[in-house]
Design a protein around this motif. Structure first.
Motif, PDB file in Angstrom:
ATOM      1  N   LEU A 182      35.440  36.686  43.387  1.00 40.41           N
ATOM      2  CA  LEU A 182      34.796  37.715  44.030  1.00 40.41           C
ATOM      3  C   LEU A 182      34.758  39.029  42.775  1.00 40.41           C
ATOM      4  CD1 LEU A 182      36.762  37.661  47.306  1.00 40.41           C
ATOM      5  CD2 LEU A 182      34.579  36.931  47.066  1.00 40.41           C
ATOM      6  N   THR A 183      33.862  39.793  43.065  1.00 45.83           N
ATOM      7  CA  THR A 183      33.535  40.827  42.023  1.00 45.83           C
ATOM      8  C   THR A 183      34.127  42.265  42.792  1.00 45.83           C
ATOM      9  OG1 THR A 183      32.167  39.599  40.703  1.00 45.83           O
ATOM     10  CG2 THR A 183      32.037  41.967  40.440  1.00 45.83           C
ATOM     11  N   MET A 184      34.817  42.923  42.077  1.00 48.06           N
ATOM     12  CA  MET A 184      34.939  44.510  42.578  1.00 48.06           C
ATOM     13  C   MET A 184      34.365  45.460  41.457  1.00 48.06           C
ATOM     14  SD  MET A 184      38.643  46.553  42.835  1.00 48.06           S
ATOM     15  CE  MET A 184      39.467  45.151  44.069  1.00 48.06           C
ATOM     16  N   PRO A 185      33.250  46.028  42.230  1.00 44.76           N
ATOM     17  CA  PRO A 185      32.474  46.824  41.324  1.00 44.76           C
ATOM     18  C   PRO A 185      33.027  48.155  40.820  1.00 44.76           C
ATOM     19  CG  PRO A 185      31.764  47.125  43.529  1.00 44.76           C
ATOM     20  CD  PRO A 185      32.897  45.975  43.641  1.00 44.76           C
ATOM     21  N   PRO A 186      32.646  48.739  39.898  1.00 45.25           N
ATOM     22  CA  PRO A 186      33.103  50.258  39.449  1.00 45.25           C
ATOM     23  C   PRO A 186      32.730  50.934  40.461  1.00 45.25           C
ATOM     24  CG  PRO A 186      31.662  49.280  37.950  1.00 45.25           C
ATOM     25  CD  PRO A 186      31.379  48.505  39.228  1.00 45.25           C
ATOM     26  N   ILE A 187      33.386  52.127  40.558  1.00 43.69           N
ATOM     27  CA  ILE A 187      33.276  53.519  41.497  1.00 43.69           C
ATOM     28  C   ILE A 187      33.018  54.647  40.590  1.00 43.69           C
ATOM     29  CG2 ILE A 187      34.393  54.938  43.168  1.00 43.69           C
ATOM     30  CD1 ILE A 187      35.981  52.568  44.086  1.00 43.69           C
ATOM     31  N   ASN A 188      31.832  54.942  41.010  1.00 44.54           N
ATOM     32  CA  ASN A 188      31.165  56.319  40.011  1.00 44.54           C
ATOM     33  C   ASN A 188      31.484  56.130  38.733  1.00 44.54           C
ATOM     34  OD1 ASN A 188      30.562  57.820  42.572  1.00 44.54           O
ATOM     35  ND2 ASN A 188      32.962  58.330  42.570  1.00 44.54           N
ATOM     36  N   GLY A 189      31.007  54.874  38.232  1.00 50.01           N
ATOM     37  CA  GLY A 189      31.174  54.204  36.824  1.00 50.01           C
ATOM     38  C   GLY A 189      32.336  54.114  36.365  1.00 50.01           C
ATOM     39  N   GLU A 190      33.318  54.149  37.047  1.00 43.79           N
ATOM     40  CA  GLU A 190      34.738  53.959  36.604  1.00 43.79           C
ATOM     41  C   GLU A 190      35.460  52.885  37.219  1.00 43.79           C
ATOM     42  OE1 GLU A 190      35.937  55.229  33.908  1.00 43.79           O
ATOM     43  OE2 GLU A 190      34.299  56.668  33.512  1.00 43.79           O
ATOM     44  N   MET A 224      44.377  29.706  47.017  1.00 43.78           N
ATOM     45  CA  MET A 224      44.637  29.348  48.405  1.00 43.78           C
ATOM     46  C   MET A 224      44.465  27.833  48.691  1.00 43.78           C
ATOM     47  SD  MET A 224      43.646  31.690  51.662  1.00 43.78           S
ATOM     48  CE  MET A 224      41.719  31.110  51.598  1.00 43.78           C
ATOM     49  N   PRO A 225      45.354  27.498  49.648  1.00 48.48           N
ATOM     50  CA  PRO A 225      45.013  25.965  50.030  1.00 48.48           C
ATOM     51  C   PRO A 225      43.771  25.697  50.551  1.00 48.48           C
ATOM     52  CG  PRO A 225      47.373  26.839  50.789  1.00 48.48           C
ATOM     53  CD  PRO A 225      46.678  28.006  50.278  1.00 48.48           C
ATOM     54  N   PHE A 226      43.286  24.507  50.372  1.00 50.21           N
ATOM     55  CA  PHE A 226      41.738  24.176  50.600  1.00 50.21           C
ATOM     56  C   PHE A 226      41.986  24.277  52.202  1.00 50.21           C
ATOM     57  CE2 PHE A 226      41.559  22.515  46.346  1.00 50.21           C
ATOM     58  CZ  PHE A 226      40.106  22.950  45.817  1.00 50.21           C
ATOM     59  N   ASP A 227      42.660  23.746  52.906  1.00 52.04           N
ATOM     60  CA  ASP A 227      42.490  24.033  54.239  1.00 52.04           C
ATOM     61  C   ASP A 227      42.506  25.491  54.771  1.00 52.04           C
ATOM     62  OD1 ASP A 227      45.182  24.600  53.837  1.00 52.04           O
ATOM     63  OD2 ASP A 227      46.032  23.063  54.989  1.00 52.04           O
ATOM     64  N   GLU A 228      42.922  26.273  54.167  1.00 50.11           N
ATOM     65  CA  GLU A 228      42.867  27.580  54.327  1.00 50.11           C
ATOM     66  C   GLU A 228      41.508  28.187  54.293  1.00 50.11           C
ATOM     67  OE1 GLU A 228      45.013  29.695  55.863  1.00 50.11           O
ATOM     68  OE2 GLU A 228      46.953  28.498  56.038  1.00 50.11           O
ATOM     69  N   PHE A 229      40.945  27.676  53.177  1.00 47.22           N
ATOM     70  CA  PHE A 229      39.544  28.009  52.835  1.00 47.22           C
ATOM     71  C   PHE A 229      38.590  27.485  53.944  1.00 47.22           C
ATOM     72  CE2 PHE A 229      40.725  28.864  48.118  1.00 47.22           C
ATOM     73  CZ  PHE A 229      40.152  30.106  48.013  1.00 47.22           C
ATOM     74  N   GLN A 237      34.749  36.215  60.079  1.00 49.01           N
ATOM     75  CA  GLN A 237      36.146  35.522  59.798  1.00 49.01           C
ATOM     76  C   GLN A 237      36.545  36.049  58.491  1.00 49.01           C
ATOM     77  OE1 GLN A 237      35.235  31.305  60.479  1.00 49.01           O
ATOM     78  NE2 GLN A 237      36.429  31.462  62.508  1.00 49.01           N
ATOM     79  N   VAL A 238      35.797  36.182  57.395  1.00 50.48           N
ATOM     80  CA  VAL A 238      36.226  36.710  56.122  1.00 50.48           C
ATOM     81  C   VAL A 238      36.847  38.055  56.445  1.00 50.48           C
ATOM     82  CG1 VAL A 238      35.341  37.400  53.852  1.00 50.48           C
ATOM     83  CG2 VAL A 238      34.560  35.132  54.939  1.00 50.48           C
ATOM     84  N   ILE A 239      35.880  39.010  57.113  1.00 49.78           N
ATOM     85  CA  ILE A 239      36.480  40.246  57.181  1.00 49.78           C
ATOM     86  C   ILE A 239      38.008  40.229  57.881  1.00 49.78           C
ATOM     87  CG2 ILE A 239      35.917  42.564  58.057  1.00 49.78           C
ATOM     88  CD1 ILE A 239      34.313  41.614  55.667  1.00 49.78           C
ATOM     89  N   GLU A 240      37.933  39.596  59.020  1.00 54.36           N
ATOM     90  CA  GLU A 240      39.214  39.435  59.748  1.00 54.36           C
ATOM     91  C   GLU A 240      40.267  39.154  58.900  1.00 54.36           C
ATOM     92  OE1 GLU A 240      41.036  37.198  63.654  1.00 54.36           O
ATOM     93  OE2 GLU A 240      38.616  37.118  63.178  1.00 54.36           O
ATOM     94  N   PHE A 241      40.081  38.041  57.800  1.00 52.81           N
ATOM     95  CA  PHE A 241      41.078  37.570  57.158  1.00 52.81           C
ATOM     96  C   PHE A 241      41.605  38.476  56.140  1.00 52.81           C
ATOM     97  CE2 PHE A 241      42.106  35.692  53.110  1.00 52.81           C
ATOM     98  CZ  PHE A 241      43.331  34.654  53.429  1.00 52.81           C
ATOM     99  N   PHE A 263      30.802  33.212  50.367  1.00 49.65           N
ATOM    100  CA  PHE A 263      30.280  31.784  50.575  1.00 49.65           C
ATOM    101  C   PHE A 263      29.266  31.446  49.580  1.00 49.65           C
ATOM    102  CE2 PHE A 263      31.421  33.610  54.750  1.00 49.65           C
ATOM    103  CZ  PHE A 263      32.271  32.515  55.305  1.00 49.65           C
ATOM    104  N   ARG A 264      29.060  32.197  48.564  1.00 48.08           N
ATOM    105  CA  ARG A 264      28.133  31.899  47.386  1.00 48.08           C
ATOM    106  C   ARG A 264      28.386  30.582  46.614  1.00 48.08           C
ATOM    107  NH1 ARG A 264      28.425  33.858  42.108  1.00 48.08           N
ATOM    108  NH2 ARG A 264      30.162  35.146  42.623  1.00 48.08           N
ATOM    109  N   LEU A 265      29.805  30.227  46.561  1.00 45.43           N
ATOM    110  CA  LEU A 265      30.309  29.065  45.928  1.00 45.43           C
ATOM    111  C   LEU A 265      31.268  28.468  46.640  1.00 45.43           C
ATOM    112  CD1 LEU A 265      30.179  29.841  42.162  1.00 45.43           C
ATOM    113  CD2 LEU A 265      28.621  28.239  43.363  1.00 45.43           C
ATOM    114  N   PRO A 266      31.600  27.080  46.816  1.00 42.96           N
ATOM    115  CA  PRO A 266      32.915  26.561  47.366  1.00 42.96           C
ATOM    116  C   PRO A 266      34.120  26.967  46.568  1.00 42.96           C
ATOM    117  CG  PRO A 266      31.258  24.893  46.442  1.00 42.96           C
ATOM    118  CD  PRO A 266      30.591  26.031  46.474  1.00 42.96           C
ATOM    119  N   ALA A 267      35.186  26.921  47.299  1.00 40.64           N
ATOM    120  CA  ALA A 267      36.452  27.002  46.418  1.00 40.64           C
ATOM    121  C   ALA A 267      36.453  25.835  45.349  1.00 40.64           C
ATOM    122  CB  ALA A 267      37.604  26.989  47.246  1.00 40.64           C
ATOM    123  N   GLN A 268      36.833  26.246  44.156  1.00 39.24           N
ATOM    124  CA  GLN A 268      37.192  25.244  43.115  1.00 39.24           C
ATOM    125  C   GLN A 268      38.409  24.644  42.895  1.00 39.24           C
ATOM    126  OE1 GLN A 268      34.152  24.416  41.045  1.00 39.24           O
ATOM    127  NE2 GLN A 268      33.293  25.661  42.998  1.00 39.24           N
TER     128      GLN A 268
END
Length: 440
Positions: A182-190, A224-229, A237-241, A263-268
């Motif tokens: 996942l990507t965490m973007p900058p906040i106000n350029g920092e 994380m274990p695949f069964d958890e994914f 459910q993502v937000i709840e998790f 959900f963009r890509l499956p767990a590798q």
């Protein structure tokens, strides 16, 4: 596959990552890769990954004059930053002041290297060193090599020929955990968080980490274990998790981005590969992931690959570039070390996701660091040996086990002997006793 040509002989090197074999004036280097040239592609397919560069890798880069160039592209990492479930944060330093790890994403080439992209290896001969490549235009190209160095990754095409040989040992282990980025973007350029840390959210059976990038983003990786994914199937459910396990990360990543990117890509999957020997007569030798793919939890995959090249160069110098002597010696020296770091990488996943939550673990780290301060040549923490020295991996493991016995003895005495009563002479006596036992 990378091919290095020498005037009197042809010296083949394979590589997903271009490894650092010193090239003398009489050598010409040519790299053959099955993939297209990423620098010319309009759309780049595949995944990126943050790379940790520490002492072993830096020593290899230094030998070929590239250390400063690479280090200038990195971000120094001073400590782990642990994110507790209640939102509190605390650092666990890697080593002494001045010992840092660098995160890298650049790809570098060499002036004496000819790059040949879109060349897929079809076959090679263990007897003659002849190699057949399929080019992008559909034509086949034959190349003769006196020595092939296979650095073509965990699913090495070069290594397939080894599997046909008698007395070649090979194991491949997939761990039951996958990873999702996942990507965490900058906040106000920092940076959204302090950048000079490996941020870890340890949750016992799984964890999330975040590593800084030069564009002020963080790459967050959920292990994380695949069964958890598989149990998380909708955006809600993502937000709840995340609300349950990583609540402080939601506003930093963004709820909408989290729902989308999860959900963009499956767990590798992650694989660990061990094999031996690393050489085949005097025609071929394996390096890097082709010889010892490791899971990423010790940050030593790239460093071990670079050190392969450093060790190989050292043996080449010692044995006057006699391949018939160099290759068996390289196998003898390198196999126990690479197998040791593969095991340590597995262990470190448990430490990162679970042990860092333990007060007992933190107390042991305190004891290790305390003993290292007063006896720096006798007691050296495992992470320091692995990351900030060139102590051979398997020797670091042996020393670690011995130091565990020393620490446990000291902790046992502490239980019935207050620290203010424990004199340096008492520690020296303990160390002398353990050192004697170690030698015998």
């Amino acid at each position: 596959i990378l091919l290095l040509y020498i005037q009197k002989k042809t010296f083949g090197v394979g590589g997903n990552t271009i490894h650092l074999v010193t090239v003398s004036a009489c050598m010409r280097l040519a790299c053959h890769r099955s993939r297209n040239n990423i620098r010319q592609a309009k759309i780049v397919k595949g995944r990126s990954i943050n790379l940790a560069l520490s002492h072993r890798g830096r020593q290899a880069l230094k030998q070929v004059g590239m250390e400063d160039t690479i280090v200038s592209k990195g971000i120094p990492m001073h400590s782990r930053m642990i994110h507790s479930l209640n939102g509190t944060q605390y650092p666990i330093p890697y080593g002494k002041k001045g010992q840092v790890t660098l995160l890298l994403q650049p790809a570098e080439t060499y002036s004496n290297t000819k790059l040949n992209f879109a060349h897929k290896l079809l076959n090679w001969s263990t007897e003659t060193g002849a190699m057949t490549f399929l080019r992008a235009d559909g034509a086949k190209e034959e190349i003769q090599a006196d020595l092939i160095v296979g650095c073509d990754g965990a699913f090495s095409a070069i290594r397939k020929q080894f599997l046909r040989q008698s007395r070649f040992n090979f194991s491949q282990t997939y761990i039951p955990h996958g990873y999702l980025e996942l990507t965490m973007p900058p906040i106000n350029g920092e940076f959204a968080m302090k950048p000079n840390y490996l941020h870890i959210w340890p949750r016992n059976t799984f964890m999330m980490i975040a590593l800084p990038n030069l564009d002020k983003t963080f790459t967050c990786t959920l292990f994380m274990p695949f069964d958890e994914f598989e149990n998380v199937t909708t955006g809600d459910q993502v937000i709840e998790f995340f609300q349950k396990y990583f609540p402080d990360a939601i506003p930093l990543i963004g709820a909408d981005a989290l729902k989308r990117d999860y959900f963009r890509l499956p767990a590798q999957a992650m694989v660990s590969v061990k094999c031996s020997p690393y050489h085949l007569s005097d025609k071929c030798v394996l390096m890097g992931d082709a010889a010892h793919a490791v899971v990423p939890f010790y940050g030593q995959g790239m460093n071990a690959g670079f050190e392969d090249c450093l060790v190989f160069n050292e043996i080449m110098d010692q044995l006057n570039e006699d391949f018939s002597a160099v290759l068996p010696e390289y196998t003898r020296v390198r196999v126990p070390d690479d197998h040791a770091i593969a095991d340590l990488a597995m262990y470190n996943y448990v430490e990162m996701r679970s042990h860092v939550n333990s007060k007992w673990f933190l107390f042991r780290k305190y004891i290790d660091n305390f003993l290292h301060i007063i006896m720096p040549r006798t007691i050296i923490p495992l992470y320091t040996m692995v990351t900030f020295t060139r102590t051979r991996y398997h020797e670091a493991v042996k020393r670690w086990h011995w130091q565990d016995k020393v620490r446990n003895d000291i902790v046992t005495r502490r239980a019935c002997w207050p620290w203010h009563c424990l004199k340096f002479s008492d520690l020296a006596s303990l160390m002398t006793c353990h050192f004697f036992n170690k030698e015998n």
